[in-house]
Design an enzyme around this catalytic site. Structure first.
Site, PDB file in Angstrom:
ATOM      1  N   LYS A 110       3.139  -3.107   9.086  1.00 41.70           N
ATOM      2  CA  LYS A 110       4.436  -2.926   8.427  1.00 41.70           C
ATOM      3  C   LYS A 110       5.593  -3.131   9.416  1.00 41.70           C
ATOM      4  O   LYS A 110       6.695  -3.491   9.018  1.00 41.70           O
ATOM      5  CB  LYS A 110       4.556  -1.513   7.826  1.00 41.70           C
ATOM      6  CG  LYS A 110       3.416  -1.057   6.946  1.00 41.70           C
ATOM      7  CD  LYS A 110       3.439  -1.709   5.596  1.00 41.70           C
ATOM      8  CE  LYS A 110       2.590  -1.019   4.543  1.00 41.70           C
ATOM      9  NZ  LYS A 110       1.141  -0.927   4.798  1.00 41.70           N
TER      10      LYS A 110
HETATM   11  C1  LIG Z   1       0.077  -1.177   3.940  1.00 46.92           C
HETATM   12  C2  LIG Z   1      -1.245  -1.396   4.567  1.00 46.92           C
HETATM   13  C3  LIG Z   1      -2.208  -2.213   3.965  1.00 46.92           C
HETATM   14  C4  LIG Z   1      -2.002  -2.852   2.616  1.00 46.92           C
HETATM   15  O1  LIG Z   1      -1.035  -3.862   2.660  1.00 46.92           O
HETATM   16  P1  LIG Z   1      -0.346  -4.397   1.317  1.00 46.92           P
HETATM   17  O2  LIG Z   1       0.710  -5.322   1.744  1.00 46.92           O
HETATM   18  O3  LIG Z   1       0.197  -3.166   0.628  1.00 46.92           O
HETATM   19  O4  LIG Z   1      -1.419  -5.034   0.501  1.00 46.92           O
HETATM   20  C5  LIG Z   1      -3.395  -2.424   4.660  1.00 46.92           C
HETATM   21  N1  LIG Z   1      -3.635  -1.834   5.856  1.00 46.92           N
HETATM   22  C6  LIG Z   1      -2.737  -1.037   6.451  1.00 46.92           C
HETATM   23  C7  LIG Z   1      -3.068  -0.419   7.754  1.00 46.92           C
HETATM   24  C8  LIG Z   1      -1.515  -0.794   5.839  1.00 46.92           C
HETATM   25  O5  LIG Z   1      -0.618   0.000   6.444  1.00 46.92           O
END
Ligand SMILES: *Cc1c(COP(=O)(O)O)cnc(C)c1O
Length: 495
Positions: A110
């Site tokens: 993120k």
């Molecule tokens: C948010 C997240 C995901 C999922 O990603 P999306 O874009 O919501 O599909 C997978 N792994 C981790 C560690 C995350 O923080």
């Protein structure tokens, strides 16, 4: 470049799409067309730094922003990553690579979008003539919240409040948020699961009275959730960068196809890969990996999206989701960009809890996507197996993608394309589970688990996680879903 709503009606600039977050009709903003990237442009990107590549990709969509300013913003954002590389590609075996997206300030992917979003949002508001303070409300299943808090802390003219399911995030995730610094931040636990938490936050966004009320106090609402195009756009860049790295290291020729396996929850990350493909990046199959909450696996296999099912809490909490918001954008593409068809399905989902694709839509989707899921036992086993074989520790989310990638490769031997598994979090973010998987030791204390994991794997501990131990806890409040707005108001009134 203009942006349109998946449910029809609205047409805005990139700046407006980002400032607004969600379309007035409840739809999501999508680009009017996919901007093509030619082979010559790809070649020109080969010698660029990650920040330069990111700015080049972003500018394809955000041509109302200033390119030089975008470059500077990318350099600042990605300068916050360990060792100056925001998205390193690691070779695991012949034709198998890891795209490590966890070297940012909060150790999850993120960060790639949320270190940049403050700039994109502030600039988007300025370009759209919005003068009010921005109030950002975020519902998080764990990682978004911390990355958003870190990205927006002490930003001028912005306040940010994060809501997480009280019992639905890992200990480490909770501690990361509870110890957040910054004068303009607030964090609240909410009783219920992530979907309930997200719905309660959405209600504030769609409530006209709340909006009016906040406007009188000098605030406009905005979202840092992955439905905002400003979250999606920076993610497209790392697919380009990973591909270019494979070319420049001589692993593939420019033009060869590459597959990506992505651990998926809200469908933002893997959607960015699909957007990259639509822009012309030579991508083969996209492997959509779920955990025990396997609604997306069923969807890609049968064309039926049915949320009337049990919700499981797993050791990959950021994927514990039954309603994948960004799937609406994919649906739009495969429903021949028909806002009527999208609206119809979204209404059916809200009213009946399910919808079904047409046969030809499903077939077209299956050309591009392949899906599988990984249960709890398989998650543990995958982490163990890969550490045994390659001494490569991976986190619980990444393990789901690795599992799905392995099944795909075993079942599709003729597809000789290299596989890039997208690694979305540092193993140290889920130290107990990873430690258990690798050694069988069940350690209750997170920091002890970090220490032992470090001894077992010799992988460097990220300073931002190790340092949490000595930080004062600032936020411990928990509220019922009905009381979120009251909490927002008291945060806003605090000045
Ligand atoms: C948010 C997240 C995901 C999922 O990603 P999306 O874009 O919501 O599909 C997978 N792994 C981790 C560690 C995350 O923080």
């Amino acid at each position: 470049m203009k942006f349109i709503s998946t449910r029809g009606g609205e047409c805005v600039t990139g700046a407006q799409a980002i400032a607004q977050g969600i379309a007035c009709d409840g739809g999501l903003f999508v680009p009017e067309t996919f901007p093509p990237v030619s082979k010559e442009e790809l070649e020109a990107m080969l010698p660029m730094s990650y920040a330069e590549r990111a700015a080049a990709v972003l500018y394809k969509y955000l041509d109302d922003y200033d390119l030089e300013e975008l470059k500077a913003a990318c350099e600042k954002a990605y300068g916050k990553f360990e060792e100056g590389d925001a998205a390193p590609l690691v070779k695991i075996d012949t034709s198998l690579y890891m795209l490590e997206l966890f070297h940012g300030p909060t150790c999850a992917f993120k960060d790639l979008a949320l270190t940049l979003l403050p700039y994109l949002l502030r600039k988007g508001c300025d370009l759209s003539g919005i003068k009010e303070q921005i109030l950002i409300l975020v519902a998080t299943s764990g990682d978004t919240g911390k990355a958003a808090l870190e990205g927006f802390k002490d930003a001028e003219g912005v306040k940010i409040m994060v809501f997480y399911p009280h019992d639905g995030v890992s200990k480490m995730q909770k501690l990361q948020m509870a110890t957040q610094e910054g004068k303009n931040v607030n964090v609240l636990g909410v009783r219920g699961n992530f979907d309930e938490c997200q719905s309660a936050v959405k209600r504030i966004f769609t409530d006209e009275d709340c909006r009016e009320d906040l406007k009188k106090r000098g605030y406009i609402l905005s979202s840092a959730n992955s439905i905002n195009f400003g979250r999606l756009a920076p993610q497209i860049a790392y697919y380009f960068s990973a591909y270019l790295d494979l070319v420049s290291s001589g692993q593939i020729e420019l033009g060869d196809k590459v597959n990506f396996a992505v651990p998926t929850g809200n469908f933002g990350n893997i959607l960015a890969a699909y957007y990259a493909k639509r822009m012309g990046l030579p991508v083969g199959k996209l492997i959509c990996a779920s955990n025990k909450n396997n609604i997306l696996t069923d969807f890609f296999r049968t064309g039926v999206y049915d949320k009337r099912r049990e919700f499981y809490k797993t050791m990959s909490p950021s994927m514990d989701i039954l309603i994948s918001s960004n799937l609406e954008r994919l649906l739009f593409e495969f429903a021949e960009r028909s806002p009527v068809r999208v609206s119809m399905r979204m209404q059916k989902l809200a009213e009946e809890g399910m919808y079904r694709l047409y046969e030809d839509e499903l077939e077209a989707m299956q050309q591009e996507f392949w899906a599988d899921f990984c249960d709890e036992e398989q998650t543990v086993e995958t982490i163990y197996d890969f550490f045994e074989e390659y001494q490569y520790p991976m986190d619980t989310h990444t393990a789901c993608a690795m599992y799905a990638a392995s099944v795909y490769m075993a079942e599709n031997k003729k597809d000789g394309a290299p596989m890039v598994v997208v690694s979305t979090a540092s193993p140290y973010k889920f130290p107990q589970d990873v430690m258990y998987a690798i050694t069988g030791n069940d350690i209750k204390d997170s920091f002890k688990a970090i220490k032992h994991l470090n001894i077992a794997t010799a992988m460097k501990v990220p300073a931002s996680l190790a340092g949490l131990r000595d930080k004062p806890v600032r936020f411990t409040a928990v509220a019922d879903r009905e009381d979120l707005y009251a909490n927002v108001l008291s945060f806003v009134e605090k000045g």
